[in-house]
Design a protein around this motif. Structure first.
Motif, PDB file in Angstrom:
ATOM      1  N   ILE A   3       0.866  -1.189   0.000  1.00 27.72           N
ATOM      2  CA  ILE A   3       0.000   0.000   0.000  1.00 27.72           C
ATOM      3  C   ILE A   3       0.900   1.235   0.000  1.00 27.72           C
ATOM      4  O   ILE A   3       1.751   1.399   0.880  1.00 27.72           O
ATOM      5  N   ILE A   4       0.699   2.092  -0.982  1.00 27.38           N
ATOM      6  CA  ILE A   4       1.472   3.338  -1.064  1.00 27.38           C
ATOM      7  C   ILE A   4       0.489   4.500  -0.898  1.00 27.38           C
ATOM      8  O   ILE A   4      -0.408   4.693  -1.727  1.00 27.38           O
ATOM      9  N   GLN A   5       0.677   5.230   0.175  1.00 29.54           N
ATOM     10  CA  GLN A   5      -0.244   6.335   0.480  1.00 29.54           C
ATOM     11  C   GLN A   5       0.468   7.680   0.301  1.00 29.54           C
ATOM     12  O   GLN A   5       1.495   7.949   0.910  1.00 29.54           O
ATOM     13  N   PHE A   6      -0.111   8.510  -0.549  1.00 26.16           N
ATOM     14  CA  PHE A   6       0.403   9.861  -0.788  1.00 26.16           C
ATOM     15  C   PHE A   6      -0.457  10.850   0.008  1.00 26.16           C
ATOM     16  O   PHE A   6      -1.690  10.808  -0.062  1.00 26.16           O
ATOM     17  N   ARG A   7       0.203  11.725   0.722  1.00 21.31           N
ATOM     18  CA  ARG A   7      -0.518  12.768   1.459  1.00 21.31           C
ATOM     19  C   ARG A   7       0.089  14.121   1.092  1.00 21.31           C
ATOM     20  O   ARG A   7       1.273  14.352   1.302  1.00 21.31           O
ATOM     21  N   ILE A   8      -0.745  14.982   0.516  1.00 18.54           N
ATOM     22  CA  ILE A   8      -0.294  16.308   0.101  1.00 18.54           C
ATOM     23  C   ILE A   8      -0.964  17.339   1.007  1.00 18.54           C
ATOM     24  O   ILE A   8      -2.193  17.339   1.155  1.00 18.54           O
ATOM     25  N   LYS A   9      -0.149  18.203   1.598  1.00 17.86           N
ATOM     26  CA  LYS A   9      -0.665  19.181   2.558  1.00 17.86           C
ATOM     27  C   LYS A   9      -0.393  20.596   2.074  1.00 17.86           C
ATOM     28  O   LYS A   9       0.709  20.920   1.656  1.00 17.86           O
ATOM     29  N   ARG A  10      -1.445  21.446   2.156  1.00 16.01           N
ATOM     30  CA  ARG A  10      -1.325  22.844   1.744  1.00 16.01           C
ATOM     31  C   ARG A  10      -0.911  23.713   2.922  1.00 16.01           C
ATOM     32  O   ARG A  10      -0.900  23.299   4.067  1.00 16.01           O
ATOM     33  N   PHE A  11      -0.584  24.964   2.618  1.00 17.76           N
ATOM     34  CA  PHE A  11      -0.017  25.903   3.587  1.00 17.76           C
ATOM     35  C   PHE A  11      -0.853  26.015   4.863  1.00 17.76           C
ATOM     36  O   PHE A  11      -0.326  25.969   5.967  1.00 17.76           O
ATOM     37  N   LEU A  12      -2.174  26.193   4.743  1.00 23.17           N
ATOM     38  CA  LEU A  12      -3.023  26.391   5.917  1.00 23.17           C
ATOM     39  C   LEU A  12      -3.724  25.119   6.373  1.00 23.17           C
ATOM     40  O   LEU A  12      -4.721  25.174   7.075  1.00 23.17           O
ATOM     41  N   GLY A  13      -3.205  23.961   5.958  1.00 22.18           N
ATOM     42  CA  GLY A  13      -3.673  22.721   6.568  1.00 22.18           C
ATOM     43  C   GLY A  13      -4.570  21.825   5.750  1.00 22.18           C
ATOM     44  O   GLY A  13      -4.862  20.711   6.161  1.00 22.18           O
ATOM     45  N   ARG A  14      -5.062  22.265   4.581  1.00 20.18           N
ATOM     46  CA  ARG A  14      -5.892  21.367   3.776  1.00 20.18           C
ATOM     47  C   ARG A  14      -5.048  20.225   3.230  1.00 20.18           C
ATOM     48  O   ARG A  14      -3.896  20.414   2.852  1.00 20.18           O
ATOM     49  N   GLU A  15      -5.632  19.030   3.178  1.00 16.89           N
ATOM     50  CA  GLU A  15      -4.883  17.844   2.763  1.00 16.89           C
ATOM     51  C   GLU A  15      -5.643  17.059   1.701  1.00 16.89           C
ATOM     52  O   GLU A  15      -6.872  17.099   1.629  1.00 16.89           O
ATOM     53  N   THR A  16      -4.871  16.367   0.891  1.00 15.61           N
ATOM     54  CA  THR A  16      -5.420  15.400  -0.053  1.00 15.61           C
ATOM     55  C   THR A  16      -4.669  14.088   0.145  1.00 15.61           C
ATOM     56  O   THR A  16      -3.440  14.082   0.242  1.00 15.61           O
ATOM     57  N   THR A  17      -5.413  12.990   0.224  1.00 19.03           N
ATOM     58  CA  THR A  17      -4.789  11.677   0.403  1.00 19.03           C
ATOM     59  C   THR A  17      -5.149  10.778  -0.783  1.00 19.03           C
ATOM     60  O   THR A  17      -6.324  10.674  -1.152  1.00 19.03           O
ATOM     61  N   ILE A  18      -4.137  10.164  -1.375  1.00 20.04           N
ATOM     62  CA  ILE A  18      -4.326   9.256  -2.511  1.00 20.04           C
ATOM     63  C   ILE A  18      -3.615   7.942  -2.185  1.00 20.04           C
ATOM     64  O   ILE A  18      -2.466   7.946  -1.718  1.00 20.04           O
ATOM     65  N   THR A  19      -4.299   6.841  -2.433  1.00 16.58           N
ATOM     66  CA  THR A  19      -3.731   5.528  -2.127  1.00 16.58           C
ATOM     67  C   THR A  19      -3.588   4.692  -3.403  1.00 16.58           C
ATOM     68  O   THR A  19      -4.516   4.625  -4.216  1.00 16.58           O
ATOM     69  N   LYS A  20      -2.425   4.092  -3.542  1.00 18.82           N
ATOM     70  CA  LYS A  20      -2.162   3.182  -4.657  1.00 18.82           C
ATOM     71  C   LYS A  20      -1.782   1.811  -4.087  1.00 18.82           C
ATOM     72  O   LYS A  20      -1.174   1.719  -3.021  1.00 18.82           O
ATOM     73  N   GLN A  21      -2.133   0.750  -4.829  1.00 21.49           N
ATOM     74  CA  GLN A  21      -1.768  -0.611  -4.435  1.00 21.49           C
ATOM     75  C   GLN A  21      -0.838  -1.210  -5.488  1.00 21.49           C
ATOM     76  O   GLN A  21      -1.116  -1.128  -6.687  1.00 21.49           O
ATOM     77  N   VAL A  22       0.239  -1.788  -5.000  1.00 18.34           N
ATOM     78  CA  VAL A  22       1.203  -2.432  -5.904  1.00 18.34           C
ATOM     79  C   VAL A  22       1.431  -3.865  -5.420  1.00 18.34           C
ATOM     80  O   VAL A  22       1.814  -4.088  -4.265  1.00 18.34           O
ATOM     81  N   LEU A  23       1.192  -4.809  -6.309  1.00 24.75           N
ATOM     82  CA  LEU A  23       1.410  -6.225  -5.983  1.00 24.75           C
ATOM     83  C   LEU A  23       2.764  -6.637  -6.555  1.00 24.75           C
ATOM     84  O   LEU A  23       2.974  -6.613  -7.767  1.00 24.75           O
ATOM     85  N   TYR A  24       3.668  -6.978  -5.628  1.00 22.71           N
ATOM     86  CA  TYR A  24       5.013  -7.379  -6.050  1.00 22.71           C
ATOM     87  C   TYR A  24       5.112  -8.898  -6.042  1.00 22.71           C
ATOM     88  O   TYR A  24       5.022  -9.542  -4.996  1.00 22.71           O
ATOM     89  N   LEU A  25       5.315  -9.471  -7.248  1.00 22.66           N
ATOM     90  CA  LEU A  25       5.498 -10.913  -7.404  1.00 22.66           C
ATOM     91  C   LEU A  25       6.858 -11.138  -8.045  1.00 22.66           C
ATOM     92  O   LEU A  25       7.029 -10.918  -9.252  1.00 22.66           O
ATOM     93  N   PRO A  26       7.850 -11.542  -7.258  1.00 21.65           N
ATOM     94  CA  PRO A  26       9.206 -11.706  -7.806  1.00 21.65           C
ATOM     95  C   PRO A  26       9.236 -12.740  -8.930  1.00 21.65           C
ATOM     96  O   PRO A  26       8.447 -13.691  -8.960  1.00 21.65           O
ATOM     97  N   ASN A  27      10.198 -12.548  -9.862  1.00 26.23           N
ATOM     98  CA  ASN A  27      10.415 -13.547 -10.913  1.00 26.23           C
ATOM     99  C   ASN A  27      10.895 -14.850 -10.293  1.00 26.23           C
ATOM    100  O   ASN A  27      11.646 -14.864  -9.320  1.00 26.23           O
ATOM    101  N   ASN A  28      10.505 -15.954 -10.911  1.00 26.90           N
ATOM    102  CA  ASN A  28      10.950 -17.264 -10.432  1.00 26.90           C
ATOM    103  C   ASN A  28      12.020 -17.818 -11.368  1.00 26.90           C
ATOM    104  O   ASN A  28      12.046 -19.008 -11.668  1.00 26.90           O
ATOM    105  N   GLY A  29      12.866 -16.859 -11.854  1.00 24.76           N
ATOM    106  CA  GLY A  29      13.930 -17.290 -12.755  1.00 24.76           C
ATOM    107  C   GLY A  29      13.441 -17.596 -14.141  1.00 24.76           C
ATOM    108  O   GLY A  29      14.174 -18.133 -14.963  1.00 24.76           O
ATOM    109  N   GLN A  30      12.173 -17.292 -14.482  1.00 28.81           N
ATOM    110  CA  GLN A  30      11.626 -17.623 -15.791  1.00 28.81           C
ATOM    111  C   GLN A  30      11.103 -16.391 -16.517  1.00 28.81           C
ATOM    112  O   GLN A  30      10.459 -16.493 -17.545  1.00 28.81           O
ATOM    113  N   GLY A  31      11.375 -15.196 -15.926  1.00 26.69           N
ATOM    114  CA  GLY A  31      10.964 -13.959 -16.580  1.00 26.69           C
ATOM    115  C   GLY A  31       9.508 -13.626 -16.401  1.00 26.69           C
ATOM    116  O   GLY A  31       9.012 -12.681 -16.984  1.00 26.69           O
TER     117      GLY A  31
END
Length: 211
Positions: free
Chosen positions: A180-208
């Motif tokens: 889970i990758i969560q981005f949080r962007i905050k403005r000068f006087l405190g307003r925020e935006t939160t965006i979440t991305k999901q990344v599934l990491y499946l390593p190679n098994n030597g076969q590409g």
């Protein structure tokens, strides 16, 4: 003195008031020498000049004679006519200055409204640009994009450097499985935006191919 002049010329106070435009009340005070009921001396002097003009006398001599024989009501060492109460009062410079400061600050705030109170936004590039759920086989993903200049950015609560133009990039290490990758962007006087991305990491098994 004035009483004798009017008697000699057979002129009543009422008639003199009509000819000079001076109130009968003040003329009576002059004739009866009730000086405490008279206005300040500049007015009284003007009365004598009007009376002299109507009666064909020398106004300056009449005034000087009156000064010798009467104690006029004084308005001060430097007698002068009262200020016109209807004349606009001078503006208080401090109030004017503060008003200008308020107007300028208000205008600046309106002009920079988005900077202070606008909603922060995030623009991603690269692999995460158009995907909320991504499957990859590499252990590191490069995260890059742009926020508005001046906004603060954190990724999974870790502060990320943003340059003057708002660009950023970061190499993010993945754990096997769902990340889970969560981005949080905050403005000068405190307003925020939160965006979440999901990344599934499946390593190679030597076969590409992801396992």
């Amino acid at each position: 003195m004035l009483a004798e002049i009017l008697k000699d010329k057979n002129i009543t106070i009422t008639k003199l008031s009509e000819l000079t435009g001076i109130s009968e009340r003040f003329l009576e005070s002059l004739v009866e020498e009730k000086y405490e009921k008279l206005p300040p001396s500049p007015y009284v002097r003007n009365y004598f000049f009007k009376i002299a003009d109507v009666l064909g006398l020398d106004g300056q001599k009449l005034w000087q004679e009156h000064q010798k024989n009467a104690q006029l009501k004084k308005s001060g060492l430097n007698d002068r006519l009262p200020l016109n109460r209807y004349r606009p009062k001078p503006l208080n410079k401090t109030i004017v200055f503060l008003s200008m400061v308020v107007v300028l600050l208000t205008g600046y705030f309106i002009f920079r409204y988005d900077f202070f109170l606008g909603k922060p936004a995030l623009s991603l590039t690269g692999q995460l640009m158009n995907s909320s759920d991504l499957v990859i086989a590499e252990p590191i993903i490069k995260i890059e994009g742009q926020v508005k200049s001046g906004d603060q950015l954190t990724i999974n609560n870790e502060k990320v450097y943003v340059d003057e133009a708002g660009y950023f990039q970061k190499d993010f290490s993945l754990q096997t499985g769902l990340n889970i990758i969560q981005f949080r962007i905050k403005r000068f006087l405190g307003r925020e935006t939160t965006i979440t991305k999901q990344v599934l990491y499946l390593p190679n098994n030597g076969q590409g191919q992801p396992r």
